[in-house]
Design a protein around this motif. Structure first.
Motif, short mmCIF file in Angstrom:
data_model
loop_
_atom_site.label_atom_id
_atom_site.label_comp_id
_atom_site.label_asym_id
_atom_site.label_seq_id
_atom_site.Cartn_x
_atom_site.Cartn_y
_atom_site.Cartn_z
N VAL A 53 8.58 8.48 -5.37
CA VAL A 53 8.58 8.19 -3.92
C VAL A 53 9.25 9.30 -3.11
O VAL A 53 9.42 9.15 -1.90
N ALA A 54 9.60 10.40 -3.77
CA ALA A 54 10.34 11.46 -3.07
C ALA A 54 9.57 12.03 -1.88
O ALA A 54 10.18 12.46 -0.90
N SER A 55 8.24 12.03 -1.95
CA SER A 55 7.44 12.60 -0.87
C SER A 55 7.27 11.63 0.31
O SER A 55 6.80 12.05 1.38
N LEU A 56 7.65 10.37 0.14
CA LEU A 56 7.48 9.38 1.21
C LEU A 56 8.64 9.46 2.20
O LEU A 56 9.79 9.70 1.81
N PRO A 57 8.37 9.20 3.49
CA PRO A 57 9.47 9.02 4.43
C PRO A 57 10.38 7.90 3.95
O PRO A 57 9.91 6.89 3.41
N GLU A 58 11.67 8.06 4.12
CA GLU A 58 12.63 7.10 3.57
C GLU A 58 12.36 5.67 4.04
O GLU A 58 12.51 4.70 3.29
N ALA A 59 11.89 5.51 5.27
CA ALA A 59 11.67 4.17 5.81
C ALA A 59 10.51 3.45 5.11
O ALA A 59 10.42 2.22 5.17
N MET A 60 9.65 4.22 4.45
CA MET A 60 8.49 3.62 3.79
C MET A 60 8.74 3.30 2.31
O MET A 60 7.94 2.61 1.69
N ARG A 61 9.80 3.83 1.76
CA ARG A 61 10.01 3.70 0.32
C ARG A 61 10.21 2.24 -0.10
O ARG A 61 9.90 1.87 -1.23
N GLY A 62 10.69 1.42 0.81
CA GLY A 62 10.88 0.01 0.50
C GLY A 62 9.58 -0.75 0.37
O GLY A 62 9.57 -1.89 -0.12
N ARG A 63 8.46 -0.13 0.79
CA ARG A 63 7.15 -0.78 0.65
C ARG A 63 6.55 -0.55 -0.73
O ARG A 63 5.44 -1.03 -1.01
N VAL A 64 7.25 0.20 -1.57
CA VAL A 64 6.79 0.44 -2.95
C VAL A 64 7.71 -0.33 -3.90
O VAL A 64 8.93 -0.14 -3.88
N GLU A 65 7.13 -1.18 -4.72
CA GLU A 65 7.91 -1.96 -5.67
C GLU A 65 7.52 -1.55 -7.09
O GLU A 65 6.37 -1.68 -7.49
N PHE A 66 8.49 -1.03 -7.83
CA PHE A 66 8.26 -0.59 -9.20
C PHE A 66 8.58 -1.74 -10.15
O PHE A 66 9.68 -2.29 -10.13
N LEU A 67 7.63 -2.04 -11.01
CA LEU A 67 7.77 -3.17 -11.93
C LEU A 67 8.15 -2.72 -13.34
O LEU A 67 8.43 -3.56 -14.19
N GLY A 68 8.13 -1.39 -13.58
CA GLY A 68 8.42 -0.89 -14.91
C GLY A 68 7.29 -1.23 -15.87
O GLY A 68 6.16 -1.53 -15.47
N MET A 69 7.60 -1.17 -17.16
CA MET A 69 6.61 -1.57 -18.16
C MET A 69 6.44 -3.09 -18.11
O MET A 69 7.43 -3.82 -18.10
N VAL A 70 5.21 -3.53 -18.08
CA VAL A 70 4.94 -4.97 -18.01
C VAL A 70 4.23 -5.41 -19.28
O VAL A 70 3.54 -4.63 -19.94
N SER A 71 4.39 -6.68 -19.62
CA SER A 71 3.69 -7.26 -20.77
C SER A 71 2.21 -7.39 -20.45
O SER A 71 1.78 -7.28 -19.29
N ASP A 72 1.41 -7.64 -21.48
CA ASP A 72 -0.01 -7.88 -21.25
C ASP A 72 -0.22 -9.05 -20.32
O ASP A 72 -1.10 -9.03 -19.45
N GLU A 73 0.59 -10.09 -20.49
CA GLU A 73 0.45 -11.27 -19.63
C GLU A 73 0.74 -10.93 -18.18
O GLU A 73 0.00 -11.36 -17.27
N ASP A 74 1.80 -10.15 -17.94
CA ASP A 74 2.13 -9.80 -16.56
C ASP A 74 1.13 -8.79 -15.98
O ASP A 74 0.88 -8.80 -14.77
N LYS A 75 0.57 -7.94 -16.83
CA LYS A 75 -0.48 -7.04 -16.33
C LYS A 75 -1.66 -7.86 -15.82
O LYS A 75 -2.20 -7.58 -14.73
N ALA A 76 -2.06 -8.86 -16.59
CA ALA A 76 -3.17 -9.71 -16.16
C ALA A 76 -2.82 -10.46 -14.88
O ALA A 76 -3.65 -10.57 -13.96
N ARG A 77 -1.59 -10.96 -14.79
CA ARG A 77 -1.17 -11.69 -13.58
C ARG A 77 -1.12 -10.75 -12.37
O ARG A 77 -1.47 -11.15 -11.25
N LEU A 78 -0.69 -9.51 -12.60
CA LEU A 78 -0.66 -8.54 -11.51
C LEU A 78 -2.07 -8.28 -10.99
O LEU A 78 -2.31 -8.29 -9.76
#
Length: 398
Positions: A233-258
């Motif tokens: 997110v380094a290239s994003l304006p600081e005010a916009m960085r909160g609109r990005v949510e990092f989930l990290g590695m997700v399980s197969d079940e959570d990938k499907a739910r996403l």
């Protein structure tokens, strides 16, 4: 049938080839076959009961990425022992043109070998240069499979011979039946992939995000995958960085739910893709898909009928297409309906049976095929000349 499958890439580093091999093994086991998978993995890596660790992998630059492969004298000894102890009816190796366990297996094996080629790289100097070294091993392959027309083209141009095209498989029902997650719904766009691998395209999406947020400020970007989140997110304006949510590695079940939860799934990959398994997973989950217009992606998405395409690496076009989809629920519904029908051809019920038919052909020979059709069938499977001659002689002896 006793089936040995060789995974070239480290089992504990998620990737499309590993997922394909895992799902294929489990599909075959459900069909009543005995399956063993040999894969690079540390001895303490948690493996499913059908998998065998072949030792630690090392990172090797390959096809615009960094692949974790296992190769060398110790690996060769482990391969020979696994092949001997397994007494397999057929061996199925993946990516045998890479310096991997698959190539070592080709050298060690004496019985029928089926090879699947995943790589799409029509300008691979490394593959062309390595061909004289690879040729003795590749000539032992009984039948060749390519996961897409573009992988087949790479094989034909650099290694000769041909292959039958059988796409990667997906358990469509697993994704279609997943429950959406409330906190991932509501003006969300999704990305799944390695954050720090540029060809997966997250930097392109980050360049598009300011324009998306300027027109749809309530939009959130959900990112699943490993990598440096601060750098992403380094290239994003600081005010916009909160609109990005990092989930990290997700399980197969959570990938499907996403994938079941997002309004639009975005695949901004920039190259090096021979298929696009994540697109099939997204279609299975009913996610409207927006992808870069790579040849392989266009093929999976039926030329744009099953998902929208934008010009590769064009962040402005990506932003405009994203906003247009978010503003048009009718179009998203059309994509969901078409994608749900289109994706059935990639279900394991179809793909697994096609692969099993190749196994049966190389193990049983072409005795059941009419003489006039035999060479054509073997040619479409990419059978080596040596194997064809052997099978023809066997047929004549019978």
């Amino acid at each position: 049938m006793r089936i040995g499958i060789v995974c070239p890439y480290s089992w504990d580093v998620p990737g499309g080839v590993q997922f394909h091999i895992r799902d294929l093994a489990e599909h075959l086991i459900r069909q009543g076959h005995e399956v063993s998978v040999l894969a690079p993995a540390d001895e303490d890596t948690a493996l499913p009961p059908y998998a065998v660790a072949a030792g630690r992998a090392i990172p090797v630059p390959y096809n615009g990425s960094v692949a974790r492969l296992n190769f060398g004298f110790l690996s060769a000894a482990r391969v020979r022992r696994w092949v001997h102890d397994g007494d397999f009816d057929v061996l199925h190796v993946h990516e045998p043109a890479a310096p991997s366990l698959a190539l070592l297996t080709c050298w060690a094996a004496k019985g029928p070998i089926v090879a699947t080629f995943h790589t799409s790289n029509p300008r691979s100097r490394a593959m062309a240069t390595a061909y004289p070294i690879l040729q003795p091993a590749l000539e032992k392959i009984s039948a060749r499979i390519a996961v897409s027309e573009y992988a087949r083209r790479t094989l034909v141009e650099h290694l000769g011979g041909d292959a039958v095209v059988i796409p990667n498989g997906v358990d469509v029902g697993f994704f279609a039946d997943a429950e959406p997650k409330a906190e991932w719904q509501g003006q969300t766009i999704g990305f799944i992939g390695r954050i720090d691998e540029p060809r997966k395209g997250l930097p392109v999406l980050m360049r598009a995000l300011p324009r998306i947020l300027a027109e749809r400020p309530d939009t959130r970007l959900l990112v699943a995958g490993r990598g440096d989140e601060k750098e992403a997110v380094a290239s994003l304006p600081e005010a916009m960085r909160g609109r990005v949510e990092f989930l990290g590695m997700v399980s197969d079940e959570d990938k499907a739910r996403l994938l079941r939860s997002v309004d639009v799934y975005i695949a901004p990959n920039t190259g090096g893709e021979s298929f696009g398994i994540i697109l099939v997973e997204a279609l299975s989950a009913g996610a409207p898909v927006l992808a870069s217009d790579l040849d392989a992606f266009a093929q999976v998405l039926d030329g744009g009928a099953a998902g929208e395409l934008f010009p590769n690496e064009d962040a402005d076009a990506l932003a405009a297409a994203t906003v247009a989809l978010l503003d048009d629920p009718g179009r998203r519904a059309e994509l969901r309906a078409y994608g749900s029908r289109h994706v059935r051809r990639f279900d394991w019920s179809t793909v697994g049976n096609d692969i099993l038919a190749v196994y049966e052909t190389v193990t049983a020979g072409a005795g059941a095929v009419a003489p006039d059709d035999r060479v054509g069938l073997l040619g479409r499977l990419g059978l080596s000349r040596e194997t064809r001659e052997t099978k023809e002689a066997r047929g004549a002896g019978e």
